[in-house]
Write an enzyme that holds these catalytic residues in place. Structure first.
Site, PDB file in Angstrom:
ATOM      1  N   SER A  42      54.598 101.854  55.515  1.00  0.00           N
ATOM      2  CA  SER A  42      53.719 100.718  55.207  1.00  0.00           C
ATOM      3  C   SER A  42      53.925  99.533  56.145  1.00  0.00           C
ATOM      4  O   SER A  42      53.332  98.467  55.924  1.00  0.00           O
ATOM      5  CB  SER A  42      53.952 100.256  53.769  1.00  0.00           C
ATOM      6  OG  SER A  42      53.588 101.269  52.894  1.00  0.00           O
ATOM      7  N   CYS A 129      57.135 105.542  30.542  1.00  0.00           N
ATOM      8  CA  CYS A 129      55.870 104.987  30.043  1.00  0.00           C
ATOM      9  C   CYS A 129      55.448 105.600  28.708  1.00  0.00           C
ATOM     10  O   CYS A 129      54.989 104.893  27.802  1.00  0.00           O
ATOM     11  CB  CYS A 129      54.772 105.184  31.081  1.00  0.00           C
ATOM     12  SG  CYS A 129      54.731 106.825  31.800  1.00  0.00           S
ATOM     13  N   GLY A 160      50.067 108.267  36.181  1.00  0.00           N
ATOM     14  CA  GLY A 160      51.473 108.359  35.789  1.00  0.00           C
ATOM     15  C   GLY A 160      52.301 109.054  36.855  1.00  0.00           C
ATOM     16  O   GLY A 160      53.515 108.902  36.895  1.00  0.00           O
ATOM     17  N   HIS A 238      47.567 106.566  29.168  1.00  0.00           N
ATOM     18  CA  HIS A 238      48.045 107.760  28.463  1.00  0.00           C
ATOM     19  C   HIS A 238      47.613 107.701  26.988  1.00  0.00           C
ATOM     20  O   HIS A 238      47.528 106.618  26.401  1.00  0.00           O
ATOM     21  CB  HIS A 238      49.582 107.804  28.451  1.00  0.00           C
ATOM     22  CG  HIS A 238      50.217 108.096  29.786  1.00  0.00           C
ATOM     23  ND1 HIS A 238      49.516 108.433  30.921  1.00  0.00           N
ATOM     24  CD2 HIS A 238      51.536 108.121  30.146  1.00  0.00           C
ATOM     25  CE1 HIS A 238      50.369 108.639  31.915  1.00  0.00           C
ATOM     26  NE2 HIS A 238      51.593 108.451  31.479  1.00  0.00           N
ATOM     27  N   GLN A 311      49.568 102.938  30.838  1.00  0.00           N
ATOM     28  CA  GLN A 311      50.979 103.214  31.172  1.00  0.00           C
ATOM     29  C   GLN A 311      51.414 102.473  32.420  1.00  0.00           C
ATOM     30  O   GLN A 311      52.607 102.269  32.622  1.00  0.00           O
ATOM     31  CB  GLN A 311      51.200 104.728  31.282  1.00  0.00           C
ATOM     32  CG  GLN A 311      51.080 105.325  32.660  1.00  0.00           C
ATOM     33  CD  GLN A 311      49.666 105.336  33.215  1.00  0.00           C
ATOM     34  OE1 GLN A 311      48.678 105.199  32.499  1.00  0.00           O
ATOM     35  NE2 GLN A 311      49.557 105.501  34.529  1.00  0.00           N
TER      36      GLN A 311
HETATM   37  N1  LIG Z   1      52.923 105.401  37.624  1.00  0.00           N
HETATM   38  C1  LIG Z   1      53.314 105.133  36.380  1.00  0.00           C
HETATM   39  O1  LIG Z   1      52.535 105.146  35.421  1.00  0.00           O
HETATM   40  C2  LIG Z   1      54.749 104.787  36.095  1.00  0.00           C
HETATM   41  C3  LIG Z   1      55.119 104.420  34.800  1.00  0.00           C
HETATM   42  C4  LIG Z   1      56.460 104.106  34.528  1.00  0.00           C
HETATM   43  C5  LIG Z   1      57.374 104.154  35.552  1.00  0.00           C
HETATM   44  N2  LIG Z   1      56.974 104.535  36.808  1.00  0.00           N
HETATM   45  C6  LIG Z   1      57.988 104.582  37.851  1.00  0.00           C
HETATM   46  O2  LIG Z   1      57.686 103.552  38.789  1.00  0.00           O
HETATM   47  C7  LIG Z   1      58.060 103.983  40.105  1.00  0.00           C
HETATM   48  C8  LIG Z   1      56.847 103.830  41.040  1.00  0.00           C
HETATM   49  O3  LIG Z   1      55.809 104.673  40.582  1.00  0.00           O
HETATM   50  P1  LIG Z   1      54.350 104.602  41.240  1.00  0.00           P
HETATM   51  O4  LIG Z   1      53.482 105.374  40.320  1.00  0.00           O
HETATM   52  O5  LIG Z   1      53.985 103.205  41.578  1.00  0.00           O
HETATM   53  O6  LIG Z   1      54.553 105.435  42.585  1.00  0.00           O
HETATM   54  P2  LIG Z   1      53.669 105.417  43.917  1.00  0.00           P
HETATM   55  O7  LIG Z   1      52.300 104.959  43.635  1.00  0.00           O
HETATM   56  O8  LIG Z   1      53.858 106.760  44.527  1.00  0.00           O
HETATM   57  O9  LIG Z   1      54.382 104.303  44.827  1.00  0.00           O
HETATM   58  C9  LIG Z   1      55.667 104.509  45.357  1.00  0.00           C
HETATM   59  C10 LIG Z   1      56.108 103.255  46.090  1.00  0.00           C
HETATM   60  O10 LIG Z   1      57.434 103.455  46.533  1.00  0.00           O
HETATM   61  C11 LIG Z   1      57.511 103.159  47.921  1.00  0.00           C
HETATM   62  N3  LIG Z   1      58.553 103.949  48.555  1.00  0.00           N
HETATM   63  C12 LIG Z   1      58.667 105.298  48.591  1.00  0.00           C
HETATM   64  N4  LIG Z   1      59.768 105.654  49.290  1.00  0.00           N
HETATM   65  C13 LIG Z   1      60.358 104.503  49.702  1.00  0.00           C
HETATM   66  C14 LIG Z   1      61.506 104.186  50.475  1.00  0.00           C
HETATM   67  N5  LIG Z   1      62.296 105.149  50.946  1.00  0.00           N
HETATM   68  N6  LIG Z   1      61.803 102.884  50.703  1.00  0.00           N
HETATM   69  C15 LIG Z   1      61.010 101.887  50.215  1.00  0.00           C
HETATM   70  N7  LIG Z   1      59.899 102.123  49.478  1.00  0.00           N
HETATM   71  C16 LIG Z   1      59.579 103.417  49.227  1.00  0.00           C
HETATM   72  C17 LIG Z   1      56.150 103.518  48.441  1.00  0.00           C
HETATM   73  O11 LIG Z   1      55.957 102.885  49.684  1.00  0.00           O
HETATM   74  P3  LIG Z   1      54.961 103.482  50.810  1.00  0.00           P
HETATM   75  O12 LIG Z   1      53.581 103.079  50.369  1.00  0.00           O
HETATM   76  O13 LIG Z   1      55.404 102.810  52.039  1.00  0.00           O
HETATM   77  O14 LIG Z   1      55.155 104.977  50.807  1.00  0.00           O
HETATM   78  C18 LIG Z   1      55.286 102.930  47.321  1.00  0.00           C
HETATM   79  O15 LIG Z   1      55.200 101.524  47.470  1.00  0.00           O
HETATM   80  C19 LIG Z   1      58.572 105.418  39.940  1.00  0.00           C
HETATM   81  O16 LIG Z   1      59.970 105.402  39.808  1.00  0.00           O
HETATM   82  C20 LIG Z   1      57.947 105.866  38.654  1.00  0.00           C
HETATM   83  O17 LIG Z   1      58.705 106.870  38.006  1.00  0.00           O
HETATM   84  C21 LIG Z   1      55.698 104.832  37.104  1.00  0.00           C
END
Ligand SMILES: NC(=O)c1ccc[n+]([C@@H]2O[C@H](COP(=O)([O-])OP(=O)(O)OC[C@H]3O[C@@H](n4cnc5c(N)ncnc54)[C@H](OP(=O)(O)O)[C@@H]3O)[C@@H](O)[C@H]2O)c1
Length: 331
Positions: A42, A129, A160, A238, A311
């Protein structure tokens, strides 16, 4: 003079990070500076915060030194590697599953167990979530009548699973609409058991999180939860079908009264119009919605309900922000 806080979002380009960024625009936390970081992929991107354009910087441990609150929304691996460094300098609020079951890390839904925040040692975890939405709905019954057993089936949205799973849903749906042959794993017009690894006993990681995290939040190791977690072709929010067996005698009216008094929970039932919570109506809302609340005629003191919540908000970004706001209020 009121203290102002230097805030860091790790994973600011992701689904949860983006929600957090927009929630921070209206938070009660006085913000001195906001830094947004993500992976090397990014570099060069920017995000908007109020009227400002902020650069996305690459995650670097030096960022923690000038920070008061760091939100980790970049997955469990990143949290596991960087939180041990970050916690020496800043309060870490972890949205991933990395530290949720660590006995030294409070796992908090502020409406339920905010007192656990008093004992944090630099890291606080925001729960799974689905566990959050389930507990928001059943907690009033837990408090009022005691809960013996919960049986739930979930209907979980693509978001999710992060941006990657949203892309898969959109691509597979388009491919199906174009008439291409679909595999049994195709996501368009299909559903599948939650895409997390299965244990030897054939429970998915999501089902295990739901059970273990709920027990920790309620400080109740004897709580029985039977869960089947399913991904459905819904983009956001969800849903859960929930059957709760209570320890004390139940009357439907007292169930409603208990639920009406739960902050952050909204009863949504219009019997005449057949209107009950749906993922569309719950999307972009901070509340958890419950409807179809009815006594289970097949079993004493059991109640059935339908629960829906965004969620990405109550199950992640909003709960994480509430944790930060509560910690500051307790200072
Ligand atoms: N989605 C949900 O509903 C939800 C609910 C509860 C908890 N969570 C938790 O929240 C977290 C994020 O989920 P998300 O759904 O937002 O995932 P996502 O859309 O896939 O986003 C992942 C983020 O992490 C960054 N990232 C990945 N590898 C990295 C690294 N090595 N160093 C720094 N940044 C890095 C990505 O950056 P780039 O864009 O640069 O790749 C992106 O900003 C996860 O742990 C997930 O389990 C998610």
């Amino acid at each position: 003079m009121d203290k102002k806080y230097n805030v860091l979002i790790v994973g600011a380009t992701g689904l949860v990070g983006q929600e957090l960024l927009s929630l921070l625009e209206t938070t009660s936390i006085p913000i001195a500076s906001l830094t947004c970081c993500a992976s090397f992929r990014s570099k060069g991107k920017t995000v908007k915060f109020h009227e400002e354009t902020l650069p996305i910087v690459e995650l670097d441990p030096k960022l923690f030194m000038h920070c008061d609150i760091a939100f980790f929304c970049a997955g469990g691996t990143v949290s596991q590697e960087f939180i041990p460094i970050a916690r020496k300098h800043t309060l870490c609020i972890d949205l991933s599953s990395a530290f949720r079951l660590d006995p030294d890390v409070p796992l908090v839904i502020p409406e339920i167990n905010k007192e656990a925040l008093l004992h944090h040692q630099g890291v606080i975890a925001s729960p799974n979530c689905t566990a959050t939405l389930l507990l928001m709905a059943i907690y009033p019954l837990y408090k009022e009548f005691g809960v013996r057993r919960i049986v739930t089936s979930t209907y979980q949205a693509a978001s999710g699973g992060g941006i990657t799973l949203i892309r898969k849903l959109l691509n597979d749906t388009e491919s199906a609409l174009q008439g291409h042959k679909q595999s049994s794993e195709s996501y368009g017009f299909n559903l599948f058991l939650h895409n997390s690894p299965l244990s030897e006993e054939k429970f998915s990681a999501e089902e295990i999180k739901l059970k273990e995290e709920s027990k920790k939040i309620l400080s109740d190791p004897s709580l029985s939860i039977s869960a089947t977690c399913v991904r459905v072709p819904v983009l956001r929010a969800h849903s859960l079908s929930v059957n709760v067996e209570c320890a004390k005698d139940l009357h439907l009216e007292s169930v409603y009264t208990a639920m009406r008094n739960m902050p952050g929970l909204q009863i949504q039932e219009d019997l005449d119009a057949a209107l009950f919570p749906t993922p569309f109506m719950a999307s972009f809302q901070k509340e958890t919605f419950v409807g179809r609340i009815r006594l289970d005629p097949t079993r004493k003191n059991c109640v059935d309900m339908w629960v829906v919540g965004d969620q990405l908000l109550k199950g992640a970004a909003y709960n994480g922000l509430q944790i930060a706001e509560q910690v500051i209020a307790l200072l």
